[in-house]
Enzyme design. Structure first.
Site, short mmCIF file in Angstrom:
data_model
loop_
_atom_site.label_atom_id
_atom_site.label_comp_id
_atom_site.label_asym_id
_atom_site.label_seq_id
_atom_site.Cartn_x
_atom_site.Cartn_y
_atom_site.Cartn_z
CD GLU A 103 -3.18 0.70 2.09
OE1 GLU A 103 -3.98 1.62 2.30
OE2 GLU A 103 -3.26 -0.42 2.62
CD GLU A 157 -4.21 -0.53 9.14
OE1 GLU A 157 -4.75 -0.02 8.14
OE2 GLU A 157 -3.65 -1.64 9.11
#
Length: 875
Positions: free
Chosen positions: A478, A740
């Site tokens: 990502e 996260e």
């Protein structure tokens, strides 16, 4: 004496290669005298000792963002500049000097053309005998080594190399690597601008034969980027390209320019492939000793192809590049058997490994696999998704070899080394930390080691995700520049480091990625399948320019962003005429990764619509535009928010922490509903036994809103909480960066879904702003810009007996801290020249405050000017 220091030009200390025609000059101030201030300044700019601009004595206290106002700057020219300041008494005080150098200010000064490997000539890739390569990397082309030999009759008195790539490159000249940049030129929206770098190579160029060279890899241009399985690579082009020109100036006034052109040749070298996500594969037997040095026989090298004769949208690099900034050494190296060693660096980091190899056999295959965490003693790699994060090295068979990949980076704490000859010693493996080299300017510490670990985790998360763009994570497939993550964390980032130039450069990509209708994207540069930005995500294009103005006085970025800011408001308003943002909401993530709560998404969206509109109105006032339309619109959105989402007793629809935080933090409630709404927020925290439910959007507001409305005890209770969900829970379980998600790993469920489970992701670390501003007490006054006026409100509480923080602001150093000493609280303050502060001493008896001399002072709120102070008062 009043002294200027830390002189900067456009946010950098000594920029080599600047293409702003009217650069902005700044300096900070220090003085050993209380109450000192700058009352005037004089800037002098010279070229080779000849005066080019003299501001004269300017009666002003401003010391930042002073626009150069002299004759037009010339390309490729070094300018020296100095500033002299006058103190509070009007007497001339200190002087300091610095320099900046312009780049190529006019497009027609580029004579170079883009070159690359001739696509008709594809070097063969012979898989190794043990072929476990995946289809993702098996057919990646080896990076070309490019070279150009040339002769000079005499050494130059000045030489500059201007270079860039569609891809990433490492420049070489006469056998020497030039500069310390990594992964240059970095990642931008290449369709609208490509950064180029300027190098001073005067001491490297010589009379006689010279060789200019570069190694060129895919990087973000044509390598793997992002998570879109339908389009994971070649977002901009199918192969890397190189552009450079070397300008040599001689004592007789003549010049010679060597450019990229059809005279260059190339061939593959020891790197068989290099990819940012997948890793680097190197075969030392294919090394090209001396390939970038004079005297090398390049017979058999292949002519390059000129792939583009137009230089394109080139912009001189405007901020600090990616660099290796630190080295980490293992805390342990464990032999696992079957030819494997497990290396633990004790810290989740971003970068690469430098491996020293002793007595390997020719062709010995050494594999490095990287991971953030372990599961049952083995690397946990499922969360990398398609990113392989694997480096391979085939040894040449020398007694001593070193492998350090050049064109990849990984997010990791642990490295599994397979195939190393003998026993791997800790001294032979080094972690090389790399990130955009934004200068760190802030610090925080206290006497609670868990809170200190949280602060260090926040800083490490910022370092690891500041890699050319503010990425969402550094390990998986990502690594994208999500706007919401950036705007939520930006206040913390600006405390930790000087990120003005970094954000200003990235915001150009944010603006470039907006749709013709005015919608900001979710990510920038825009490579994924995402289109219009979601609430809180697209709003980053409004919020970050405003934050840069507040922290740094950066009106230039605000001015450049203003039209796109208004276009964003126009886009949202046009599709939501009833002022409740329900239409054209993009992916509408809501309070992303909240736990045990569901904040209504139209509530969150409308709150951000109101906030962004208010900021556009504020920006209009700063820039001399008409704020009235946006003030009126903001008032209407605020009323619509209350009508749609707030009940008469102060209950906010959804009854979630984030719902109340948005209503209170964005000042959306009428005065009579503030207390009942806050009471519901406090009650929710208490009924959950001091646990949070906020996701990305709500978390930054949590502690500040609780403390501001009289419940710092709840803010501290959340800060100290170490059971799930909390910041402390991850720390108890070994986190060295911010996770996260709150449930990245839990004792009862183990790892979260591997599809989205990063262990280095800064968003939830936005509480760092409150550590500086709430715990230590450093805040700007509401109408202040660039920390001209401060409000210091240190908050005694929780398990802490002391805390302190400092920041290098654009004015100078600000520090504030407190400690408990028996039944007394001691507060220490430092303010730079020209600032004022209102200090609220945290005491039970405002009549008993004493200064550092033991003299009584009236309190609890004290008006301070610059200098250092100590106050003591009853707890």
């Amino acid at each position: 004496m009043l002294t200027p220091y830390a002189l900067s030009c456009d946010g950098r200390t000594t920029p080599l290669g600047l293409d702003e025609r009217t650069p902005l000059l700044s300096w900070r101030l220090r003085s050993d005298r209380r109450g000192d201030a700058q009352t005037a300044y004089r800037i002098l700019v010279t070229e080779d000792g000849v005066r080019r601009w003299d501001s004269g004595r300017v009666e002003a206290g401003e010391n930042a963002q002073i626009r150069y106002d002299g004759p037009a700057l010339r390309s490729g020219t070094r300018y020296e500049w100095s500033v002299t300041v006058w103190n509070a008494d009007g007497a001339e005080a200190g002087t300091a000097d610095s320099w900046f150098e312009t780049a190529l200010l006019h497009p027609d000064e580029w004579a170079a053309v883009w070159i690359g490997r001739d696509p008709r000539i594809q070097p063969p890739f012979d898989p190794p005998v043990v072929d476990d390569l995946t289809d993702r990397v098996r057919h990646l082309a080896p990076p070309p080594h490019l070279r150009r030999a040339f002769q000079l009759a005499s050494p130059p008195v000045r030489a500059r190399l201007y270079a860039t790539a569609r891809g990433v490159y490492e420049p070489r000249l006469n056998g020497v690597r030039i500069g310390d940049r990594e992964l240059a030129p970095g990642w931008t929206e290449y369709r609208t601008r490509i950064l180029y770098q300027t190098y001073d190579v005067t001491d490297v160029v010589q009379a006689g034969e010279n060789v200019l060279g570069a190694v060129l890899a895919d990087g973000w241009w044509s390598g793997y980027v992002g998570f879109d399985s339908r389009h994971q690579a070649q977002h901009y082009g199918d192969a890397p390209q190189f552009l450079a020109q070397l300008v040599c100036e001689f004592a007789d006034g003549s010049t010679r320019t060597i450019t990229t052109d059809s005279e260059w040749v190339e061939r593959p070298g020891p790197i068989r492939y290099a990819d940012l996500l997948m890793g680097q594969h190197e075969d030392a037997a294919l090394a090209l000793p001396g390939w970038d040095s004079p005297g090398y026989d390049a017979h058999g090298w292949t002519p390059v192809q000129v792939v583009d004769t137009a230089p394109g949208p080139l912009v001189a690099e405007p901020d600090e590049p990616i660099r290796v900034t630190e080295e980490l050494h293992p805390v342990s190296v464990t032999a696992l058997g079957d030819g494997r060693h497990l290396v633990d660096f004790g810290q989740n980091m971003v970068g690469r490994i430098r491996l020293t190899i002793r007595d390997a056999k020719p062709g010995q295959r050494i594999r490095l696999r990287h991971a953030e965490v372990l599961t049952d003693g083995e690397l946990y790699t499922e969360n990398l998704r398609t990113a392989e994060a694997t480096d391979l090295y085939l040894a040449a068979g020398q007694p001593l070899e070193t492998f350090e990949p050049s064109f990849t980076f990984h997010g990791f704490r642990y490295v599994e080394v397979t195939g190393y000859p003998g026993t791997l010693a800790a001294r032979d493996v080094v972690g090389r930390v790399l990130h955009s080299d934004t200068p760190f300017t802030g610090s925080f510490e206290c006497d609670d080691e868990t809170v200190n670990r949280l602060y260090r985790n926040i800083r490490w998360g910022q370092r690891g995700n500041w890699v050319s763009v503010p990425t969402d994570c550094p390990q998986r497939d990502e690594r994208l520049g999500w706007l919401a993550d950036a705007q939520i964390f930006a206040p913390t980032a600006m405390r930790n480091a000087d990120v003005q130039a970094f954000f200003a450069r990235w915001l150009a990509d944010v603006r470039a990625a907006a749709t013709p209708e005015g919608a900001f994207p979710d990510i920038a540069p825009k490579v994924a399948m995402l289109t219009e930005g979601a609430p809180a995500w697209g709003d980053g294009g409004v919020i970050i320019p405003w934050l840069l103005y507040r922290a740094y006085g950066d009106t230039r970025t605000l001015e450049r962003s203003y039209d796109s800011m208004t276009a964003w408001i126009g886009h949202v308003h046009r599709h939501n005429p009833d002022l409740i943002w329900r239409h054209r909401v993009g992916n509408n993530y809501g309070d992303w990764l909240q736990v045990d709560a569901e904040t209504p998404r139209d509530l969150l969206a409308t709150a951000y619509f109101a906030q962004s509109t208010a900021l556009v109105a504020a920006a209009a006032r700063v820039l001399g535009r008409d704020p009235e339309p946006y003030d009126t619109l903001h008032a209407r959105i605020r009323a619509a928010f209350v009508d749609a989402f707030v009940e008469d007793d102060g209950r906010v629809i959804g009854d979630t922490q984030t719902g109340y935080l948005l209503a209170l933090g964005f000042d959306l409630l009428p005065p009579h509903l503030v207390k009942p709404a806050f009471a519901r927020l406090a009650a929710d925290v208490e009924k959950r036994d001091h646990h949070l439910t906020t996701g990305f959007v709500g978390v930054a507001l949590l502690c500040p809103v609780l403390a501001r409305h009289g419940r710092p005890d709840l803010a501290y209770a959340l800060l100290h909480q170490d059971t799930y969900p909390s910041w402390g829970y991850s720390i108890v379980h070994g986190a060295t960066t911010i996770w996260e998600r709150w449930d990245g790993w839990t004792a009862d469920r183990g790892f979260q879904a591997a599809q989205m489970n990063s262990f280095n992701h800064y968003s939830l670390g936005s509480v760092g702003d409150w550590l500086y501003g709430g715990v230590a007490g450093i805040e700007q006054a509401p109408d202040s810009v660039g920390y001209r006026a401060l409000v210091l409100r240190p908050t005694v509480g929780g398990r802490l007996t002391w805390a302190r923080a400092s920041q290098e602001t654009i004015r100078g150093r600000v520090a504030c801290g407190w400690r408990l000493d028996g039944d007394q609280v001691v507060v220490d303050v430092e303010l730079p020249p020209g600032t004022t502060a209102d200090l609220l001493v945290p005491t039970s008896d405002p009549t008993s405050i004493r200064d550092g001399n033991g003299e009584a002072v009236p309190g609890p709120e004290l008006r301070l000017t610059s200098g250092t102070y100590r106050f003591t008062a009853p707890r």
